[in-house]
Design an enzyme around this catalytic site. Structure first.
Site, PDB file in Angstrom:
ATOM      1  N   LYS A   1       0.792  -1.232   0.000  1.00 16.57           N
ATOM      2  CA  LYS A   1       0.000   0.000   0.000  1.00 16.57           C
ATOM      3  C   LYS A   1       0.827   1.286   0.000  1.00 16.57           C
ATOM      4  CE  LYS A   1      -3.200  -1.191  -0.710  1.00 16.57           C
ATOM      5  NZ  LYS A   1      -3.395  -1.927  -1.998  1.00 16.57           N
ATOM      6  N   CYS A   2       1.983   1.197  -0.626  1.00 19.68           N
ATOM      7  CA  CYS A   2       2.866   2.367  -0.703  1.00 19.68           C
ATOM      8  C   CYS A   2       3.089   2.822  -2.140  1.00 19.68           C
ATOM      9  CB  CYS A   2       4.215   2.045  -0.064  1.00 19.68           C
ATOM     10  SG  CYS A   2       4.101   1.912   1.714  1.00 19.68           S
ATOM     11  N   GLY A   3       2.322   2.273  -3.092  1.00 16.08           N
ATOM     12  CA  GLY A   3       2.520   2.673  -4.476  1.00 16.08           C
ATOM     13  C   GLY A   3       3.163   1.584  -5.325  1.00 16.08           C
TER      14      GLY A   3
ATOM     15  N   HIS B   1       7.623  -7.795  -1.382  1.00 16.59           N
ATOM     16  CA  HIS B   1       7.434  -6.985  -0.171  1.00 16.59           C
ATOM     17  C   HIS B   1       8.443  -7.369   0.911  1.00 16.59           C
ATOM     18  CE1 HIS B   1       3.891  -5.072  -1.673  1.00 16.59           C
ATOM     19  NE2 HIS B   1       3.079  -6.091  -1.540  1.00 16.59           N
TER      20      HIS B   1
ATOM     21  N   SER C   1      -4.536   3.431   3.803  1.00 18.79           N
ATOM     22  CA  SER C   1      -4.643   2.686   2.553  1.00 18.79           C
ATOM     23  C   SER C   1      -4.757   1.187   2.835  1.00 18.79           C
ATOM     24  CB  SER C   1      -3.421   2.985   1.674  1.00 18.79           C
ATOM     25  OG  SER C   1      -3.571   2.391   0.408  1.00 18.79           O
TER      26      SER C   1
ATOM     27  N   ARG D   1      -7.494   3.473  -5.488  1.00 13.27           N
ATOM     28  CA  ARG D   1      -8.475   4.157  -4.628  1.00 13.27           C
ATOM     29  C   ARG D   1      -8.320   5.646  -4.863  1.00 13.27           C
ATOM     30  NH1 ARG D   1      -9.398   5.923   0.752  1.00 13.27           N
ATOM     31  NH2 ARG D   1      -7.148   6.058   1.008  1.00 13.27           N
ATOM     32  N   LYS D   2      -7.823   6.392  -3.866  1.00 15.95           N
ATOM     33  CA  LYS D   2      -7.707   7.850  -4.041  1.00 15.95           C
ATOM     34  C   LYS D   2      -6.412   8.260  -4.732  1.00 15.95           C
ATOM     35  CE  LYS D   2     -10.489  10.026  -0.469  1.00 15.95           C
ATOM     36  NZ  LYS D   2     -10.446  10.918   0.702  1.00 15.95           N
ATOM     37  N   GLY D   3      -5.308   7.651  -4.300  1.00 14.27           N
ATOM     38  CA  GLY D   3      -4.016   8.007  -4.881  1.00 14.27           C
ATOM     39  C   GLY D   3      -3.581   9.415  -4.513  1.00 14.27           C
TER      40      GLY D   3
HETATM   41  P1  A3P Z   1      -4.788   4.964  -1.513  1.00 15.29           P
HETATM   42  O1  A3P Z   1      -5.450   3.797  -0.854  1.00 15.29           O
HETATM   43  O2  A3P Z   1      -4.270   5.959  -0.529  1.00 15.29           O
HETATM   44  O3  A3P Z   1      -5.632   5.603  -2.545  1.00 15.29           O
HETATM   45  P2  A3P Z   1      -0.108  -0.518  -3.598  1.00 15.29           P
HETATM   46  O4  A3P Z   1      -0.059  -0.418  -5.062  1.00 15.29           O
HETATM   47  O5  A3P Z   1       1.246  -0.645  -2.967  1.00 15.29           O
HETATM   48  O6  A3P Z   1      -1.067  -1.555  -3.154  1.00 15.29           O
HETATM   49  O7  A3P Z   1      -0.629   0.893  -3.061  1.00 15.29           O
HETATM   50  C1  A3P Z   1      -1.962   1.273  -3.271  1.00 15.29           C
HETATM   51  C2  A3P Z   1      -2.066   2.766  -3.143  1.00 15.29           C
HETATM   52  O8  A3P Z   1      -1.497   3.367  -4.314  1.00 15.29           O
HETATM   53  C3  A3P Z   1      -3.506   3.212  -3.058  1.00 15.29           C
HETATM   54  O9  A3P Z   1      -3.499   4.410  -2.285  1.00 15.29           O
HETATM   55  C4  A3P Z   1      -3.811   3.473  -4.530  1.00 15.29           C
HETATM   56  O10 A3P Z   1      -4.921   4.312  -4.743  1.00 15.29           O
HETATM   57  C5  A3P Z   1      -2.517   4.121  -4.980  1.00 15.29           C
HETATM   58  N1  A3P Z   1      -2.283   4.023  -6.433  1.00 15.29           N
HETATM   59  C6  A3P Z   1      -2.554   2.976  -7.257  1.00 15.29           C
HETATM   60  N2  A3P Z   1      -2.223   3.262  -8.504  1.00 15.29           N
HETATM   61  C7  A3P Z   1      -1.723   4.520  -8.503  1.00 15.29           C
HETATM   62  C8  A3P Z   1      -1.230   5.388  -9.517  1.00 15.29           C
HETATM   63  N3  A3P Z   1      -1.184   5.011 -10.775  1.00 15.29           N
HETATM   64  N4  A3P Z   1      -0.811   6.615  -9.153  1.00 15.29           N
HETATM   65  C9  A3P Z   1      -0.856   7.013  -7.861  1.00 15.29           C
HETATM   66  N5  A3P Z   1      -1.326   6.244  -6.854  1.00 15.29           N
HETATM   67  C10 A3P Z   1      -1.756   5.003  -7.167  1.00 15.29           C
END
Ligand code: A3P
Length: 322
Positions: free
Chosen positions: A68-70, A134, A165, A288-290
């Protein structure tokens, strides 16, 4: 570690017994403490198998992150950047990222190795190989850590946003998960892939020691200037954008292709089912929100102060802060 001849299939699943666990809490994701890191139970066989059997190759690039860090974004960006010769990002309609979820473009090692057949599948991939994990830096196989030409790209995120997240994501599988329970797990270090401070510090220290081998990225910096980070990534993997590519706006093409607005509106990523049998979460759960700062909508000021204080204490003296 295994010694002597063992059946190949047994390399996965031959996990140590009696590890500390949170098994008594049905509301939470099941984690086990393995070599000082809290790993999700379904990932443990793959991790053991990776440690025993993974052989890296010249040119391998490993994407690493806590969940959940991108990770999804980094997978898309790294794939689009490294594959741009074959798949020009300007021709977005024909790009694999339009028909495939980013997790189907870059393998997740823990699940790939879970059935004992991961190395065979990795061997079949042509070079350069791109893969993701991870795992903490401390438990990566020596084959990745010890060779200068195996590159690691790490992404981390402000820990309070990471909790939020994770909660939204985990609730797809554990609808009754109280936010406060997950928050406590982050603070005491037992959240999935925790302790989060050890996760970031491992890669932070490795990047300080060997900046040519470990690229340390932050989600918030990527949001602020994604094109600059695409250029950094390209340079890091030895594929700097050429003057002609700069002129043609390739960095922005990659940014647009991989933006959350673009990806989450694609049919494949709107799917409420998973496109892979080894990935239990539906495709749409990764988008989700991003944004940065969503923690204010979920945490009390006291909670925020508490997690900030934990992180500050654990990172003190490292030169890293959130
Ligand atoms: P949020 O839940 O804060 O919206 P991971 O990919 O490690 O599972 O992390 C998921 C997080 O990255 C979520 O954050 C998601 O919305 C965000 N995310 C996914 N795709 C993205 C993108 N293309 N650009 C920016 N953020 C993104």
């Amino acid at each position: 570690a295994a010694t002597g001849l063992v059946p190949f299939k047994d390399l996965a699943g031959a996990v140590p017994v009696g590890l500390p666990t949170n098994d008594d809490d049905p509301k939470r994701m099941h984690v086990l403490c393995y070599q000082g890191t809290w790993v999700l139970a379904p990932h443990l066989p793959g991790i053991v198998s990776i440690q025993r059997s993974f052989v890296s190759r010249h040119g391998d690039v490993v994407l690493t992150s806590p969940p959940k860090c991108g990770t999804t974004w980094l997978k898309a960006l790294a794939f689009a950047t490294m594959a741009r010769g074959t798949y020009p990002p300007a021709r977005a309609d024909e790009h694999p990222l339009v028909r495939l979820n980013p997790h189907d473009c870059v393998p997740f090692m823990e699940m790939l190795f879970a059935d004992g057949e991961g190395m065979g599948k990795m061997d079949a991939l042509p070079s350069p190989r791109l893969m993701a994990t991870h795992m903490h830096h401390s438990i990566l196989p020596a084959s990745i850590k010890d060779s200068a030409d195996r590159k690691i790209i790490y992404i981390c995120r402000e820990p309070k946003d990471m909790v939020v997240s994770t909660w939204h994501f985990a609730r797809r599988a554990y609808p009754d998960l109280p936010f406060s329970d997950l928050f406590e797990a982050f603070c005491d270090g037992t959240s999935a892939t925790g302790p989060v401070w050890d996760h970031v510090l491992g890669y932070w220290n490795a990047s300080k020691e060997s900046p040519e081998k470990v690229l340390f990225l932050r989600y918030e910096e990527m949001l602020r200037d994604p094109a600059a980070n695409v250029r950094r990534l390209a340079r890091f993997v030895g594929q700097s954008l050429s003057p002609a590519e700069e002129e043609a706006g390739v960095a922005m093409d990659i940014v647009r292709l991989c933006s959350i607005e673009n990806l989450r509106n694609l049919d494949i990523n709107k799917a409420t089912a998973s496109s892979s049998s080894s990935r239990p979460f539906p495709n749409d759960s990764y988008f989700r929100k991003g944004e940065a700062g969503d923690w204010v909508n979920h945490m009390t000021p006291d909670m925020a102060r508490r997690l900030d204080a934990v992180m500050e204490e654990k990172l003190r003296g490292s030169g890293l802060s959130f």
